[in-house]
Design a protein around this motif. Structure first.
Motif, PDB file in Angstrom:
ATOM      1  N   GLY A 192      -8.622   1.040   5.410  1.00  9.60           N
ATOM      2  CA  GLY A 192      -8.510   0.493   3.852  1.00  9.60           C
ATOM      3  C   GLY A 192      -7.195   1.048   3.231  1.00  9.60           C
ATOM      4  O   GLY A 192      -6.472   1.751   3.569  1.00  9.60           O
ATOM      5  N   ASP A 193      -6.574   0.205   2.182  1.00  8.06           N
ATOM      6  CA  ASP A 193      -5.449   0.314   1.819  1.00  8.06           C
ATOM      7  C   ASP A 193      -5.635   0.308   0.142  1.00  8.06           C
ATOM      8  O   ASP A 193      -6.567  -0.502  -0.319  1.00  8.06           O
ATOM      9  N   ASP A 194      -4.555   0.593  -0.364  1.00  6.65           N
ATOM     10  CA  ASP A 194      -4.481   0.718  -1.856  1.00  6.65           C
ATOM     11  C   ASP A 194      -3.413  -0.373  -2.330  1.00  6.65           C
ATOM     12  O   ASP A 194      -2.529  -0.215  -3.213  1.00  6.65           O
ATOM     13  N   GLY A 195      -3.378  -1.429  -1.478  1.00  6.78           N
ATOM     14  CA  GLY A 195      -2.449  -2.414  -1.993  1.00  6.78           C
ATOM     15  C   GLY A 195      -2.740  -3.440  -2.991  1.00  6.78           C
ATOM     16  O   GLY A 195      -3.719  -3.174  -3.486  1.00  6.78           O
ATOM     17  N   CYS A 196      -2.039  -4.609  -2.908  1.00  6.61           N
ATOM     18  CA  CYS A 196      -2.434  -5.827  -4.026  1.00  6.61           C
ATOM     19  C   CYS A 196      -3.834  -6.338  -3.971  1.00  6.61           C
ATOM     20  O   CYS A 196      -4.279  -6.648  -4.926  1.00  6.61           O
ATOM     21  N   GLY A 197      -4.388  -6.283  -2.802  1.00  4.28           N
ATOM     22  CA  GLY A 197      -5.820  -6.736  -2.503  1.00  4.28           C
ATOM     23  C   GLY A 197      -5.607  -8.272  -2.566  1.00  4.28           C
ATOM     24  O   GLY A 197      -4.681  -8.960  -2.947  1.00  4.28           O
ATOM     25  N   PHE A 231     -15.628   0.859  -0.441  1.00  5.24           N
ATOM     26  CA  PHE A 231     -14.422   0.252  -0.876  1.00  5.24           C
ATOM     27  C   PHE A 231     -13.627   1.481  -1.505  1.00  5.24           C
ATOM     28  O   PHE A 231     -12.280   1.801  -1.537  1.00  5.24           O
ATOM     29  N   GLU A 232     -14.377   2.351  -2.688  1.00  6.84           N
ATOM     30  CA  GLU A 232     -13.660   3.317  -3.346  1.00  6.84           C
ATOM     31  C   GLU A 232     -13.253   4.385  -2.371  1.00  6.84           C
ATOM     32  O   GLU A 232     -12.147   4.933  -2.554  1.00  6.84           O
ATOM     33  N   GLU A 233     -13.958   4.534  -1.291  1.00  7.39           N
ATOM     34  CA  GLU A 233     -13.653   5.956  -0.497  1.00  7.39           C
ATOM     35  C   GLU A 233     -12.208   5.369   0.405  1.00  7.39           C
ATOM     36  O   GLU A 233     -11.558   6.551   0.563  1.00  7.39           O
ATOM     37  N   TYR A 234     -12.104   4.223   0.889  1.00 11.41           N
ATOM     38  CA  TYR A 234     -11.124   3.943   1.552  1.00 11.41           C
ATOM     39  C   TYR A 234      -9.618   3.507   0.670  1.00 11.41           C
ATOM     40  O   TYR A 234      -8.842   3.032   1.455  1.00 11.41           O
ATOM     41  N   THR A 235      -9.839   3.152  -0.491  1.00 13.99           N
ATOM     42  CA  THR A 235      -8.745   2.751  -1.089  1.00 13.99           C
ATOM     43  C   THR A 235      -8.011   3.243  -2.483  1.00 13.99           C
ATOM     44  O   THR A 235      -7.404   2.981  -3.197  1.00 13.99           O
ATOM     45  N   ASN A 236      -8.482   4.665  -1.861  1.00 12.05           N
ATOM     46  CA  ASN A 236      -7.711   5.733  -3.019  1.00 12.05           C
ATOM     47  C   ASN A 236      -8.112   5.620  -4.407  1.00 12.05           C
ATOM     48  O   ASN A 236      -7.260   5.593  -5.492  1.00 12.05           O
ATOM     49  N   GLY A 237      -9.498   5.270  -4.773  1.00 19.26           N
ATOM     50  CA  GLY A 237     -10.089   5.213  -5.805  1.00 19.26           C
ATOM     51  C   GLY A 237     -10.801   3.854  -6.349  1.00 19.26           C
ATOM     52  O   GLY A 237     -11.771   3.869  -7.017  1.00 19.26           O
ATOM     53  N   THR A 294      -7.796  -3.313  -0.125  1.00 22.91           N
ATOM     54  CA  THR A 294      -8.365  -4.096   0.978  1.00 22.91           C
ATOM     55  C   THR A 294      -9.114  -3.036   2.128  1.00 22.91           C
ATOM     56  O   THR A 294      -8.245  -2.304   2.241  1.00 22.91           O
ATOM     57  N   VAL A 295     -10.282  -3.315   2.403  1.00 21.74           N
ATOM     58  CA  VAL A 295     -10.774  -2.568   3.597  1.00 21.74           C
ATOM     59  C   VAL A 295     -11.347  -3.642   4.523  1.00 21.74           C
ATOM     60  O   VAL A 295     -12.151  -4.438   4.274  1.00 21.74           O
ATOM     61  N   ILE A 296     -11.169  -3.234   5.818  1.00 16.44           N
ATOM     62  CA  ILE A 296     -11.507  -3.994   6.901  1.00 16.44           C
ATOM     63  C   ILE A 296     -12.389  -3.148   7.756  1.00 16.44           C
ATOM     64  O   ILE A 296     -11.960  -2.069   8.463  1.00 16.44           O
ATOM     65  N   ILE A 297     -13.408  -3.457   7.927  1.00 15.18           N
ATOM     66  CA  ILE A 297     -14.646  -2.815   8.872  1.00 15.18           C
ATOM     67  C   ILE A 297     -14.786  -3.718   9.942  1.00 15.18           C
ATOM     68  O   ILE A 297     -15.331  -4.822   9.971  1.00 15.18           O
ATOM     69  N   SER A 298     -14.462  -3.132  11.391  1.00 13.62           N
ATOM     70  CA  SER A 298     -14.770  -3.836  12.464  1.00 13.62           C
ATOM     71  C   SER A 298     -15.629  -3.037  13.257  1.00 13.62           C
ATOM     72  O   SER A 298     -15.648  -1.681  13.816  1.00 13.62           O
ATOM     73  N   GLU A 299     -16.948  -3.318  13.391  1.00 16.65           N
ATOM     74  CA  GLU A 299     -18.020  -2.653  13.968  1.00 16.65           C
ATOM     75  C   GLU A 299     -18.651  -3.514  15.389  1.00 16.65           C
ATOM     76  O   GLU A 299     -18.405  -4.796  15.390  1.00 16.65           O
ATOM     77  N   ASP A 300     -19.468  -2.884  15.938  1.00 16.86           N
ATOM     78  CA  ASP A 300     -20.164  -3.492  17.061  1.00 16.86           C
ATOM     79  C   ASP A 300     -19.073  -3.858  18.150  1.00 16.86           C
ATOM     80  O   ASP A 300     -18.997  -4.965  18.735  1.00 16.86           O
ATOM     81  N   ALA A 335       0.789  -1.020   0.002  1.00 17.43           N
ATOM     82  CA  ALA A 335      -0.168   0.035   0.012  1.00 17.43           C
ATOM     83  C   ALA A 335       0.852   1.210  -0.064  1.00 17.43           C
ATOM     84  O   ALA A 335       1.826   1.314   0.625  1.00 17.43           O
ATOM     85  N   THR A 336       0.139   2.334  -0.608  1.00 22.02           N
ATOM     86  CA  THR A 336       1.006   3.455  -0.728  1.00 22.02           C
ATOM     87  C   THR A 336       0.176   4.646   0.216  1.00 22.02           C
ATOM     88  O   THR A 336       0.586   5.502   0.830  1.00 22.02           O
ATOM     89  N   THR A 337      -1.108   4.168   0.350  1.00 24.80           N
ATOM     90  CA  THR A 337      -1.982   5.182   1.224  1.00 24.80           C
ATOM     91  C   THR A 337      -2.609   3.973   2.122  1.00 24.80           C
ATOM     92  O   THR A 337      -3.475   3.005   1.709  1.00 24.80           O
ATOM     93  N   ILE A 338      -2.617   4.352   3.612  1.00 27.69           N
ATOM     94  CA  ILE A 338      -3.505   3.602   4.476  1.00 27.69           C
ATOM     95  C   ILE A 338      -4.381   4.526   5.181  1.00 27.69           C
ATOM     96  O   ILE A 338      -4.229   5.742   5.815  1.00 27.69           O
ATOM     97  N   ASN A 339      -5.626   4.376   4.918  1.00 27.37           N
ATOM     98  CA  ASN A 339      -6.762   5.104   5.634  1.00 27.37           C
ATOM     99  C   ASN A 339      -7.555   4.752   6.747  1.00 27.37           C
ATOM    100  O   ASN A 339      -8.208   3.657   6.358  1.00 27.37           O
ATOM    101  N   THR A 340      -7.401   5.117   7.942  1.00 26.34           N
ATOM    102  CA  THR A 340      -8.127   4.562   9.224  1.00 26.34           C
ATOM    103  C   THR A 340      -9.217   5.805   9.398  1.00 26.34           C
ATOM    104  O   THR A 340      -8.949   6.873   9.435  1.00 26.34           O
ATOM    105  N   ASN A 341     -10.203   5.086  10.079  1.00 25.09           N
ATOM    106  CA  ASN A 341     -11.345   6.121  10.619  1.00 25.09           C
ATOM    107  C   ASN A 341     -11.971   5.359  11.856  1.00 25.09           C
ATOM    108  O   ASN A 341     -12.110   4.091  11.818  1.00 25.09           O
TER     109      ASN A 341
END
Length: 262
Positions: free
Chosen positions: A77-82, A175-181, A186-192, A58-64
């Motif tokens: 989310g990241d823009d890695g190889c998936g 997915f688009e929001e968190y992977t730079n396009g 890969t995007v990992i959503i941890s909820e609850d 990944a060149t960008t890692i986006n955490t919220n």
């Protein structure tokens, strides 16, 4: 009691054959409760996923960090190889083979044992959704939690497993929001999440943790974003990044002299 585990039956088999065997497959829910308490914390759980993103190129890692349905949620989310379906199955295998990888590991790679993601998510006590896509590949997803693993085992004769699904339009948007396009990553959503309540504290804490832990990678071009804030590197040793004090700039030197311990 199962006849297979009846002591008299076992004893008779041993006497007759000189050996006896029984399967000792763990109960998913009980084993996962054990793994949940192996020492992970909110920061180490988050860093495990970030390590995976870095290893994926990944060149960008986006955490919220935010709140959904009155419970904490973390999205990374990241823009890695998936991953494709086969790689996703492998990545979710508990105790996967160390050498069973689909890209060349280098000395700069962090992840090794393929356990951190699962253990970290178990500690968070959350429901996990993973969205992923290879370059020119299909956007796919899977779900992971203690309850889902037990349900799969109950429905499949005690076997451990997950289902992989095609993604819907809502999945594509996040997915688009968190992977730079959204072309790959890969995007990992941890909820609850049940492991903590103070979202603001952990957002601020992780900005500082990322700044220190990944300062070398950030200076080399890795972009880490937390809730819209671009993380600036902090080198507490002052080696990669000089520090200022009383108007003077200082840069530490690498200690190369032989040290004798008494």
């Amino acid at each position: 009691m199962s006849k297979q585990l009846d002591q008299s039956v076992i004893s008779q088999e041993l006497t007759k054959n000189g050996k006896v065997s029984r399967t000792i497959t763990p109960t998913p829910l009980n084993l996962l409760y054990i793994l949940e308490n192996t020492g992970y914390k909110v920061d180490t759980s988050t860093l495990e996923k970030t390590d995976n993103s870095k290893d994926a190129g990944a060149t960008t890692i986006n955490t919220n960090f935010d709140i959904k349905n009155k419970r904490p949620r973390i999205i990374i989310g990241d823009d890695g190889c998936g991953m494709n379906e086969s790689k996703l199955f492998k990545s979710m295998t508990l105790g996967g083979l160390i050498d069973d990888v689909d890209y060349n590991k280098t000395s700069s790679d962090i992840g090794k044992y393929k356990a951190g993601l699962k253990n970290g998510e178990l500690f968070l006590g959350c429901k996990t959704t993973i969205l992923t896509r290879e370059i020119s590949g299909k956007l796919i997803k899977t779900y992971f939690s203690k309850e889902l693993m037990q349900k799969f085992a109950d429905e499949n004769g005690g076997q451990w497993g997950i289902y992989i699904y095609e993604c819907n339009e809502d999945d594509k948007k996040i997915f688009e929001e968190y992977t730079n396009g959204g072309n790959h990553g890969t995007v990992i959503i941890s909820e609850d999440i049940t492991a903590f309540n103070d979202v603001q504290y952990w957002k601020s804490a992780m900005i500082k943790t990322f700044a220190r832990t990944y300062h070398r990678f950030i200076t080399e071009g890795l972009k880490i974003i937390v809730n819209g804030i671009i993380v600036e590197p902090v080198d507490i040793c002052g080696y990669d990044i000089p520090f200022s004090l009383n108007g003077q700039t200082y840069k530490s030197k690498m200690c190369t002299d032989k040290v004798e311990w008494f």
